[in-house]
Design a protein around this motif. Sequence first.
Motif, PDB file in Angstrom:
ATOM      1  N   LEU A   7      55.794 -26.092  81.849  1.00 16.52           N
ATOM      2  CA  LEU A   7      55.606 -25.530  80.512  1.00 16.52           C
ATOM      3  C   LEU A   7      56.944 -25.168  79.867  1.00 16.52           C
ATOM      4  CD1 LEU A   7      52.564 -23.198  81.213  1.00 16.52           C
ATOM      5  CD2 LEU A   7      52.523 -25.374  80.012  1.00 16.52           C
ATOM      6  N   LYS A   8      57.980 -25.923  80.206  1.00 18.26           N
ATOM      7  CA  LYS A   8      59.283 -25.659  79.599  1.00 18.26           C
ATOM      8  C   LYS A   8      59.221 -26.047  78.123  1.00 18.26           C
ATOM      9  CE  LYS A   8      61.873 -26.323  83.875  1.00 18.26           C
ATOM     10  NZ  LYS A   8      62.867 -27.126  84.605  1.00 18.26           N
ATOM     11  N   TRP A   9      59.808 -25.179  77.325  1.00 15.91           N
ATOM     12  CA  TRP A   9      59.763 -25.457  75.895  1.00 15.91           C
ATOM     13  C   TRP A   9      60.882 -24.719  75.188  1.00 15.91           C
ATOM     14  CZ3 TRP A   9      57.563 -21.177  77.811  1.00 15.91           C
ATOM     15  CH2 TRP A   9      57.500 -20.026  77.021  1.00 15.91           C
ATOM     16  N   ASP A  10      61.212 -25.184  74.020  1.00 14.23           N
ATOM     17  CA  ASP A  10      62.154 -24.488  73.146  1.00 14.23           C
ATOM     18  C   ASP A  10      61.327 -23.568  72.252  1.00 14.23           C
ATOM     19  OD1 ASP A  10      64.413 -25.827  74.129  1.00 14.23           O
ATOM     20  OD2 ASP A  10      64.028 -27.539  72.815  1.00 14.23           O
ATOM     21  N   ALA A  11      61.390 -22.300  72.544  1.00 14.96           N
ATOM     22  CA  ALA A  11      60.578 -21.337  71.799  1.00 14.96           C
ATOM     23  C   ALA A  11      60.894 -21.411  70.301  1.00 14.96           C
ATOM     24  CB  ALA A  11      60.817 -19.937  72.318  1.00 14.96           C
ATOM     25  N   ASP A  12      59.842 -21.433  69.507  1.00 12.32           N
ATOM     26  CA  ASP A  12      59.993 -21.470  68.058  1.00 12.32           C
ATOM     27  C   ASP A  12      59.262 -20.269  67.467  1.00 12.32           C
ATOM     28  OD1 ASP A  12      60.252 -21.985  65.412  1.00 12.32           O
ATOM     29  OD2 ASP A  12      59.138 -23.889  65.423  1.00 12.32           O
ATOM     30  N   CYS A  13      59.998 -19.199  67.241  1.00 14.95           N
ATOM     31  CA  CYS A  13      59.393 -17.964  66.747  1.00 14.95           C
ATOM     32  C   CYS A  13      59.226 -17.966  65.224  1.00 14.95           C
ATOM     33  CB  CYS A  13      60.228 -16.763  67.200  1.00 14.95           C
ATOM     34  SG  CYS A  13      60.281 -16.559  69.006  1.00 14.95           S
ATOM     35  N   SER A  14      59.669 -19.023  64.587  1.00 14.11           N
ATOM     36  CA  SER A  14      59.520 -19.110  63.134  1.00 14.11           C
ATOM     37  C   SER A  14      58.258 -19.877  62.748  1.00 14.11           C
ATOM     38  CB  SER A  14      60.746 -19.797  62.524  1.00 14.11           C
ATOM     39  OG  SER A  14      60.833 -21.148  62.956  1.00 14.11           O
ATOM     40  N   ASN A  15      57.562 -20.405  63.723  1.00 15.21           N
ATOM     41  CA  ASN A  15      56.400 -21.249  63.426  1.00 15.21           C
ATOM     42  C   ASN A  15      55.286 -20.959  64.440  1.00 15.21           C
ATOM     43  OD1 ASN A  15      54.865 -23.272  62.179  1.00 15.21           O
ATOM     44  ND2 ASN A  15      55.684 -24.875  63.539  1.00 15.21           N
TER      45      ASN A  15
ATOM     46  N   CYS B   1      57.350 -14.820  71.853  1.00 14.83           N
ATOM     47  CA  CYS B   1      58.013 -14.391  70.622  1.00 14.83           C
ATOM     48  C   CYS B   1      57.649 -12.962  70.226  1.00 14.83           C
ATOM     49  CB  CYS B   1      57.666 -15.343  69.478  1.00 14.83           C
ATOM     50  SG  CYS B   1      58.360 -17.005  69.667  1.00 14.83           S
ATOM     51  N   LYS B   2      56.385 -12.585  70.383  1.00 15.97           N
ATOM     52  CA  LYS B   2      55.916 -11.288  69.904  1.00 15.97           C
ATOM     53  C   LYS B   2      56.070 -10.164  70.925  1.00 15.97           C
ATOM     54  CE  LYS B   2      54.658 -12.005  65.675  1.00 15.97           C
ATOM     55  NZ  LYS B   2      55.283 -11.235  64.563  1.00 15.97           N
ATOM     56  N   TYR B   3      56.113 -10.500  72.208  1.00 17.60           N
ATOM     57  CA  TYR B   3      56.073  -9.436  73.203  1.00 17.60           C
ATOM     58  C   TYR B   3      57.083  -9.577  74.342  1.00 17.60           C
ATOM     59  CZ  TYR B   3      51.652  -8.078  71.056  1.00 17.60           C
ATOM     60  OH  TYR B   3      50.692  -7.660  70.160  1.00 17.60           O
ATOM     61  N   SER B   4      57.080 -10.690  75.039  1.00 20.70           N
ATOM     62  CA  SER B   4      57.681 -10.691  76.376  1.00 20.70           C
ATOM     63  C   SER B   4      59.128 -11.132  76.449  1.00 20.70           C
ATOM     64  CB  SER B   4      56.854 -11.597  77.299  1.00 20.70           C
ATOM     65  OG  SER B   4      57.029 -12.966  76.970  1.00 20.70           O
ATOM     66  N   GLN B   5      59.519 -12.118  75.641  1.00 22.41           N
ATOM     67  CA  GLN B   5      60.823 -12.772  75.788  1.00 22.41           C
ATOM     68  C   GLN B   5      60.984 -13.300  77.222  1.00 22.41           C
ATOM     69  OE1 GLN B   5      63.284 -13.123  73.032  1.00 22.41           O
ATOM     70  NE2 GLN B   5      61.238 -12.803  72.169  1.00 22.41           N
TER      71      GLN B   5
END
Length: 251
Positions: free
Chosen positions: A19-27, A93-97
């Motif tokens: 589940l590797k991913w580039d986190a996108d907190c803008s979308n 994005c909302k909680y854990s980082q």
Amino acid sequence: MKLSVIFALIGLSQTLNNLKWDADCSNLDPAAAKHVEDKIAGSKVYLIGLTYCGWCTRAKSVIQKMGFDESDIEVDELDTMDNKMEVINYAYCKYSQMKTVPQIFINKKFVGGYTEARHYYYTGQGVRAAYKTGAIRGYYLYLQQIKQAAIDFVDEGTARSKGKKYFVLSKTRCPHCFNAKNCLKEVGVTEEDIELFEINDFYTHDEIKKYKGRIAETTYTPYLAFDGKTLYNHEELVKASGCSPLHYGTD
């Protein structure tokens, strides 16, 4: 010692290998946001994990030790979900980082991963949360759970000190604790070789001291363990560590 340091050192989490991913907190996905927020709001405990994650299983066990029933734990197994990336991205994005699981929410509060949940239990915060949510019914049962959390904290920490490591439960304004920490500092004990917790504000504080009284014949802090065994006094710490003995009075 900071929990983040302990976490990094002993790796108490399962990496999301698939589940590797580039986190996108803008979308952020609105459906995933609603899903996570509904689970947090509607559950005593919400856990994001994986079916093959051993640390998720261990986390569930610790949560049950707090006083929650297995039925109180709402679990999302990401590898069984079609929208797993949207869910974990929102939680990140909302909680854990955190790009690891488990990710644990207790009584609508984000707690962390396995290590943080274990600490939440040891401090009594998890037991208190279970009592507040009604998972523990009755003040007497609450006190019994606090007592057991204190015992587990001492016993499990002592066991983790095997391999020539130290486990120390201290108080910030305790002269005996200051002497013990000075002793270990003198001989250069590293962060990798010590688990040190300041227990002043722990809900388990009083029960930790009572338990120490039963196993070490004194309720004074610090509680000390080395290489899997309780050290009964400062003299035993000196023998174990090789630091200088204390000198009282004047020459």
